[in-house]
Design a protein around this motif. Structure first.
Motif, PDB file in Angstrom:
ATOM      1  N   LYS A 105       2.853   6.130   0.838  1.00  0.00           N
ATOM      2  CA  LYS A 105       1.809   5.890   0.051  1.00  0.00           C
ATOM      3  C   LYS A 105       2.139   4.673  -0.909  1.00  0.00           C
ATOM      4  CE  LYS A 105      -1.674   7.882  -3.107  1.00  0.00           C
ATOM      5  NZ  LYS A 105      -2.417   6.696  -2.948  1.00  0.00           N
ATOM      6  N   ILE A 106       3.408   4.791  -1.342  1.00  0.00           N
ATOM      7  CA  ILE A 106       3.672   3.574  -2.233  1.00  0.00           C
ATOM      8  C   ILE A 106       3.935   2.286  -1.600  1.00  0.00           C
ATOM      9  CG2 ILE A 106       5.858   2.612  -3.552  1.00  0.00           C
ATOM     10  CD1 ILE A 106       6.469   5.957  -4.324  1.00  0.00           C
ATOM     11  N   ILE A 107       4.379   2.549  -0.376  1.00  0.00           N
ATOM     12  CA  ILE A 107       4.368   1.231   0.612  1.00  0.00           C
ATOM     13  C   ILE A 107       3.073   0.776   0.887  1.00  0.00           C
ATOM     14  CG2 ILE A 107       5.156   0.345   2.830  1.00  0.00           C
ATOM     15  CD1 ILE A 107       7.385   2.310   2.641  1.00  0.00           C
ATOM     16  N   THR A 108       2.169   1.520   1.260  1.00  0.00           N
ATOM     17  CA  THR A 108       0.671   1.210   1.675  1.00  0.00           C
ATOM     18  C   THR A 108       0.123   0.578   0.560  1.00  0.00           C
ATOM     19  OG1 THR A 108      -0.042   3.498   1.770  1.00  0.00           O
ATOM     20  CG2 THR A 108       0.937   2.413   3.776  1.00  0.00           C
ATOM     21  N   ASP A 109       0.073   1.162  -0.699  1.00  0.00           N
ATOM     22  CA  ASP A 109      -0.617   1.065  -1.860  1.00  0.00           C
ATOM     23  C   ASP A 109      -0.161  -0.257  -2.469  1.00  0.00           C
ATOM     24  OD1 ASP A 109      -2.179   3.282  -1.856  1.00  0.00           O
ATOM     25  OD2 ASP A 109      -1.296   4.405  -3.538  1.00  0.00           O
ATOM     26  N   ASN A 110       1.279  -0.852  -2.362  1.00  0.00           N
ATOM     27  CA  ASN A 110       1.673  -1.669  -3.117  1.00  0.00           C
ATOM     28  C   ASN A 110       2.065  -3.043  -2.383  1.00  0.00           C
ATOM     29  OD1 ASN A 110       1.451  -0.714  -5.686  1.00  0.00           O
ATOM     30  ND2 ASN A 110       2.986   0.672  -4.871  1.00  0.00           N
ATOM     31  N   SER A 111       2.261  -2.779  -0.902  1.00  0.00           N
ATOM     32  CA  SER A 111       2.839  -3.861  -0.196  1.00  0.00           C
ATOM     33  C   SER A 111       2.178  -4.432   1.111  1.00  0.00           C
ATOM     34  CB  SER A 111       4.417  -3.470   0.188  1.00  0.00           C
ATOM     35  OG  SER A 111       4.999  -2.895  -0.816  1.00  0.00           O
ATOM     36  N   GLY A 112       0.851  -3.886   1.131  1.00  0.00           N
ATOM     37  CA  GLY A 112       0.289  -4.590   2.300  1.00  0.00           C
ATOM     38  C   GLY A 112       0.494  -3.720   3.707  1.00  0.00           C
ATOM     39  N   SER A 113       0.148  -4.404   4.656  1.00  0.00           N
ATOM     40  CA  SER A 113       0.326  -3.757   5.969  1.00  0.00           C
ATOM     41  C   SER A 113       1.778  -3.814   6.387  1.00  0.00           C
ATOM     42  CB  SER A 113      -0.643  -4.803   6.784  1.00  0.00           C
ATOM     43  OG  SER A 113      -0.507  -4.219   8.184  1.00  0.00           O
ATOM     44  N   TRP A 114       1.986  -2.561   6.513  1.00  0.00           N
ATOM     45  CA  TRP A 114       3.145  -2.179   7.144  1.00  0.00           C
ATOM     46  C   TRP A 114       2.914  -1.220   8.364  1.00  0.00           C
ATOM     47  CZ3 TRP A 114       8.538  -3.087   5.443  1.00  0.00           C
ATOM     48  CH2 TRP A 114       8.381  -3.976   4.261  1.00  0.00           C
ATOM     49  N   ASP A 115       4.078  -1.375   9.415  1.00  0.00           N
ATOM     50  CA  ASP A 115       4.255  -0.339  10.586  1.00  0.00           C
ATOM     51  C   ASP A 115       5.231   0.533  10.181  1.00  0.00           C
ATOM     52  OD1 ASP A 115       4.439   0.595  13.167  1.00  0.00           O
ATOM     53  OD2 ASP A 115       5.149  -1.117  13.957  1.00  0.00           O
ATOM     54  N   ILE A 116       5.040   1.550   9.526  1.00  0.00           N
ATOM     55  CA  ILE A 116       5.770   2.503   9.211  1.00  0.00           C
ATOM     56  C   ILE A 116       6.338   3.649  10.163  1.00  0.00           C
ATOM     57  CG2 ILE A 116       6.236   4.353   7.229  1.00  0.00           C
ATOM     58  CD1 ILE A 116       4.100   2.592   5.466  1.00  0.00           C
TER      59      ILE A 116
END
Length: 121
Positions: free
Chosen positions: A21-32
């Motif tokens: 959630k922290i990645i997607t909320d703050n850092s745009g589009s990511w392949d996680i």
């Protein structure tokens, strides 16, 4: 433009969800990608030709610790930013993380604690 790739390795589902959630909320589009142990993460590596950011817990079920996995990841993904996110705050663990050149982040996790990990990615 290809999206950035992240690998979250932690035996806690809640922690993995929080980091995601922290990645997607703050850092745009990511392949996680996620793994619940370092052993499981190793099995994912052949399908991950590149990684930009990796978060690791130290103590997880299985044969491999987070720090052991960090050393392997550095060989395969030398440009990846790696952070050990753990409640195990022993000096020996901090010192080994420092010696490997990876970031040490104490749990509980927060967006503020992850800011430096994602800065510039």
């Amino acid at each position: 433009m290809s999206s950035k790739k992240a690998l979250i390795v932690d035996d806690s589902t809640v922690t993995r969800l929080m980091i995601r959630k922290i990645i997607t909320d703050n850092s745009g589009s990511w392949d996680i990608h996620e793994a619940s142990s370092a052993d499981q993460a190793v099995s994912l590596l052949p399908n991950l030709p590149s990684l930009d950011v990796v978060t690791l817990d130290q103590n997880m079920p299985g044969e491999i610790s987070g720090l052991d996995l960090a050393a392997r990841l550095q060989e395969k993904y030398p440009a990846a930013k790696i952070a050990l996110i753990t409640a195990n705050i022993q000096n020996a663990i901090k010192d080994k993380a420092s010696a490997l050149g990876i970031q040490f982040i104490e749990k509980p996790i927060s967006a503020e604690k992850l800011q430096t990990l994602f800065a510039g990615t």
